[in-house]
Scaffold this motif. Structure first.
Motif, mmCIF file in Angstrom:
data_model
loop_
_atom_site.group_PDB
_atom_site.id
_atom_site.type_symbol
_atom_site.label_atom_id
_atom_site.label_comp_id
_atom_site.label_asym_id
_atom_site.label_seq_id
_atom_site.Cartn_x
_atom_site.Cartn_y
_atom_site.Cartn_z
ATOM 1 N N THR A 20 -14.273 3.020 13.423
ATOM 2 C CA THR A 20 -15.023 2.452 15.097
ATOM 3 C C THR A 20 -13.584 2.574 15.594
ATOM 4 O O THR A 20 -13.700 2.919 16.707
ATOM 5 N N ILE A 21 -12.450 1.711 15.726
ATOM 6 C CA ILE A 21 -11.811 1.439 16.617
ATOM 7 C C ILE A 21 -10.259 2.436 16.502
ATOM 8 O O ILE A 21 -9.437 2.950 18.144
ATOM 9 N N THR A 22 -10.853 3.842 15.559
ATOM 10 C CA THR A 22 -10.261 4.786 16.371
ATOM 11 C C THR A 22 -10.991 6.108 16.283
ATOM 12 O O THR A 22 -10.326 7.554 16.113
ATOM 13 N N LYS A 23 -12.098 6.015 16.490
ATOM 14 C CA LYS A 23 -13.355 6.603 17.372
ATOM 15 C C LYS A 23 -12.715 7.843 17.930
ATOM 16 O O LYS A 23 -13.416 9.285 18.403
ATOM 17 N N ASN A 24 -11.377 8.261 18.632
ATOM 18 C CA ASN A 24 -11.668 8.795 20.518
ATOM 19 C C ASN A 24 -10.272 9.230 19.961
ATOM 20 O O ASN A 24 -9.662 10.330 20.889
ATOM 21 N N VAL A 25 -9.856 8.276 18.504
ATOM 22 C CA VAL A 25 -8.497 9.274 17.711
ATOM 23 C C VAL A 25 -9.226 10.683 16.811
ATOM 24 O O VAL A 25 -10.006 10.972 16.075
ATOM 25 N N PRO A 26 -8.258 11.977 17.968
ATOM 26 C CA PRO A 26 -8.203 12.928 17.373
ATOM 27 C C PRO A 26 -7.856 12.716 15.242
ATOM 28 O O PRO A 26 -6.251 12.048 15.377
ATOM 29 N N GLY A 27 -8.918 14.024 14.469
ATOM 30 C CA GLY A 27 -8.066 13.174 13.123
ATOM 31 C C GLY A 27 -8.880 12.244 11.960
ATOM 32 O O GLY A 27 -9.349 11.608 13.013
ATOM 33 N N THR A 28 -8.499 12.780 11.337
ATOM 34 C CA THR A 28 -8.698 11.858 9.781
ATOM 35 C C THR A 28 -8.407 10.291 10.066
ATOM 36 O O THR A 28 -6.383 10.649 9.045
ATOM 37 N N ILE A 29 -8.048 9.112 10.329
ATOM 38 C CA ILE A 29 -7.256 7.904 9.929
ATOM 39 C C ILE A 29 -7.307 7.138 8.752
ATOM 40 O O ILE A 29 -8.732 6.193 8.762
ATOM 41 N N LEU A 30 -6.003 6.787 8.621
ATOM 42 C CA LEU A 30 -6.452 6.450 6.709
ATOM 43 C C LEU A 30 -5.632 5.186 7.204
ATOM 44 O O LEU A 30 -4.466 5.240 7.502
ATOM 45 N N ALA A 31 -5.793 3.687 6.152
ATOM 46 C CA ALA A 31 -5.532 2.467 6.585
ATOM 47 C C ALA A 31 -4.725 2.340 5.295
ATOM 48 O O ALA A 31 -5.794 3.087 4.286
ATOM 49 N N LYS A 32 -3.793 2.450 5.044
ATOM 50 C CA LYS A 32 -2.332 1.523 3.487
ATOM 51 C C LYS A 32 -2.766 0.524 3.239
ATOM 52 O O LYS A 32 -2.077 -0.631 3.847
ATOM 53 N N ILE A 33 -4.148 -0.694 2.896
ATOM 54 C CA ILE A 33 -4.141 -1.503 2.389
ATOM 55 C C ILE A 33 -3.485 -2.718 2.048
ATOM 56 O O ILE A 33 -3.881 -3.109 0.533
ATOM 57 N N GLU A 34 -2.182 -2.499 1.935
ATOM 58 C CA GLU A 34 -1.335 -3.463 1.392
ATOM 59 C C GLU A 34 -0.779 -4.639 1.238
ATOM 60 O O GLU A 34 -0.951 -5.633 1.360
ATOM 61 N N THR A 35 -2.780 -5.402 1.802
ATOM 62 C CA THR A 35 -2.893 -6.713 1.874
ATOM 63 C C THR A 35 -3.417 -7.011 0.415
ATOM 64 O O THR A 35 -3.485 -8.372 0.230
ATOM 65 N N THR A 36 -3.556 -6.195 -0.334
ATOM 66 C CA THR A 36 -4.072 -5.871 -1.529
ATOM 67 C C THR A 36 -3.408 -6.523 -2.664
ATOM 68 O O THR A 36 -3.350 -6.730 -4.521
ATOM 69 N N ASN A 37 -1.690 -6.266 -2.318
ATOM 70 C CA ASN A 37 -0.733 -7.133 -3.863
ATOM 71 C C ASN A 37 -0.614 -8.475 -3.492
ATOM 72 O O ASN A 37 -1.196 -8.804 -2.558
ATOM 73 N N PRO A 38 -0.453 -8.361 -4.719
ATOM 74 C CA PRO A 38 -0.822 -10.266 -5.146
ATOM 75 C C PRO A 38 0.354 -11.536 -3.962
ATOM 76 O O PRO A 38 -0.612 -12.356 -3.923
ATOM 77 N N GLY A 39 1.152 -10.830 -3.314
ATOM 78 C CA GLY A 39 1.383 -11.722 -1.903
ATOM 79 C C GLY A 39 0.645 -11.616 -0.924
ATOM 80 O O GLY A 39 1.901 -11.881 0.796
ATOM 81 N N ASN A 40 0.052 -10.775 -0.966
ATOM 82 C CA ASN A 40 -0.607 -10.153 0.305
ATOM 83 C C ASN A 40 0.022 -9.472 1.290
ATOM 84 O O ASN A 40 -0.315 -9.481 2.434
#
Length: 453
Positions: A20-40
């Motif tokens: 949603t937030i990048t719908k006007n940005v060309p390409g496939t936008i992927l976020a590496k969610i580092e919050t799932t590490n135990p120290g967040n």
């Protein structure tokens, strides 16, 4: 299956498509969610690596004390590793960092020393200098120095880079990362460029930091340095972990855009992340014209939103900095509805008797007290009554002898909710300085009038 300890759960974080937030940005936008590490946060990765390397070299000995200057996330990772491995921790941080980060470090049993932000790194009061002094003074101590310790970059070269390459099946075209110590972008970027030299590595910087100009000109410009609010990215020196050869360009993002985008990620993608993620997405949107529909962009989301509840996720904090404009009443709009009126004050050298007459004649209960034109306190009916019951002779004494603390001051952007919470039995009003520098008073009546009017 189970893990032998919490450290074995670090890494292998998910890659999630932003929709949603990048719908006007060309390409496939992927976020590496580092919050799932135990120290967040992503800092868990390099915390383990730095400690392991120090143990191998003998720099960190059994029962030792880890001392580090940290904005919070590295400290959390180090504290977690220290608990498992039996070390103590002392951390220095800056007064710019969110209270949640400091509280989290203390929850892990670390000692935390808060230092001023707006001083040079070489200043003895800076969090860099204080941590270096403690390392010299505390027996059997070791300072990881995340900025210049290349184990930081190595962790990402060995872990984060390979994970992203495998998760995108080698299709990644752009890596976009907020740059602080430089370890994440440099280590990850180095690995990815070895796999495919055509991958672009973009660093997100902030206004008040030296990175962008240094990359573009090779000049370290001290005039670029000034205080900023954004946490986790930007620096006023050049850490050894920042590999400028790996980073293709830097893009600066304002404090306001970073803060507001942090909130938007939560609201529009359902991903609860910290300030550097907001800066990264805002930077991506600024750079969107450099992208094509077939591009695959990976953004690192460094840490968790829970560490910013008192800041980016607090509307009053945003309003006080002029970052948030909405339909709620603020001190400014209350004053506009109130209209122009002179604030009634009384000089501190006037007698208590004169204060009694003023209160009676004006039919009020409290008055701000001034000294040489400055508001220095207040006097209330209850103060006068208490004083005279104790000593009737005080009627002829100067007001300054019995005055109490002044009404609290608020900013023009302070919300009506916060102002209302500050008005109580001790304070029947708040003070606010308008855009012309004139002091105004807001009472409970003014709030009621603003709401009903």
């Amino acid at each position: 299956m189970w893990y032998n300890n919490i450290l074995e759960t670090v890494g292998n974080t998910p890659l999630v498509k932003l929709n949603t937030i990048t719908k006007n940005v060309p390409g496939t936008i992927l976020a590496k969610i580092e919050t799932t590490n135990p120290g967040n946060s992503i800092k868990d990765r390099m915390a383990i690596k730095m400690i392991e390397e120090a143990e191998k070299s003998g720099a960190l000995k059994p029962g030792g004390t880890i001392i580090e200057g940290t904005s919070g996330n590295t400290g959390m990772g180090l504290a977690m590793v220290a608990i498992v491995k039996g070390y103590k921790c002392i951390f220095t941080t800056t007064d710019k960092q969110s209270k949640e980060k400091v509280d989290a470090l203390r929850a892990f049993g670390a000692e935390v020393i808060v230092c001023p932000t707006n001083v040079e790194p070489e200043d003895p009061r800076s969090y860099y200098s204080v941590s270096s002094r403690l390392e010299r003074e505390v027996p059997n101590s070791w300072k990881p120095n995340q900025y210049d310790n290349l184990a930081n970059s190595k962790a990402h070269y060995e872990q984060t880079g390979p994970e992203i390459w495998e998760q995108t099946e080698g299709k990644i075209t752009h890596l976009l990362v907020g740059v602080g110590t430089g370890g994440t972008i440099s280590g990850t970027g180095k690995y990815l460029k070895e796999k495919n030299p055509n991958i672009k590595v973009w660093g997100i910087d902030t206004y008040g930091s030296v990175f962008k100009k240094y990359k573009e000109t090779g000049v370290f410009d001290k005039d670029e340095i000034y205080p900023y609010i954004t946490e986790g990215i930007g620096e006023d020196f050049l850490p050894a972990n920042v590999n400028f050869d790996v980073i293709d360009l830097f893009e600066k993002v304002t404090d306001k855009d970073a803060a507001l985008m942090t909130r938007e990620i939560a609201r529009r993608e359902g991903i609860f992340v910290g300030n550097s993620a907001g800066a990264a997405v805002a930077g991506l949107i600024q750079l969107k014209d450099k992208l094509k529909p077939e591009d695959v962009v990976v953004i690192i989301f460094h840490d968790h939103g829970s560490r910013y509840m008192g800041k980016m996720y607090n509307e009053d904090w945003l309003r006080e900095r002029g970052f948030l404009k909405d339909e709620k009443l603020t001190a400014k709009s209350i004053l506009a509805k109130k209209g122009d009126s002179e604030i009634l004050t009384i000089d501190a050298r006037k007698s208590v008797f004169e204060a009694i007459n003023t209160i009676k004649s004006m039919n009020i209960s409290q008055i701000p007290v001034t000294q040489q034109g400055m508001i220095v306190g207040k006097i209330a009916e209850s103060d006068i009554l208490s004083a005279l019951l104790e000593n009737p002779a005080l009627k002829s004494a100067p007001i300054e002898d019995i005055m109490t603390a002044t009404f609290p001051f608020v900013d023009l952007n302070t919300s009506i909710d916060k102002i209302s919470s500050m008005i109580n039995r001790e304070n029947s009003a708040v003070l606010v300085e308008d855009e012309q520098g004139k002091i105004n008073i807001i009472t409970q009546y003014d709030i009621i009038h603003a709401i009903s009017g």
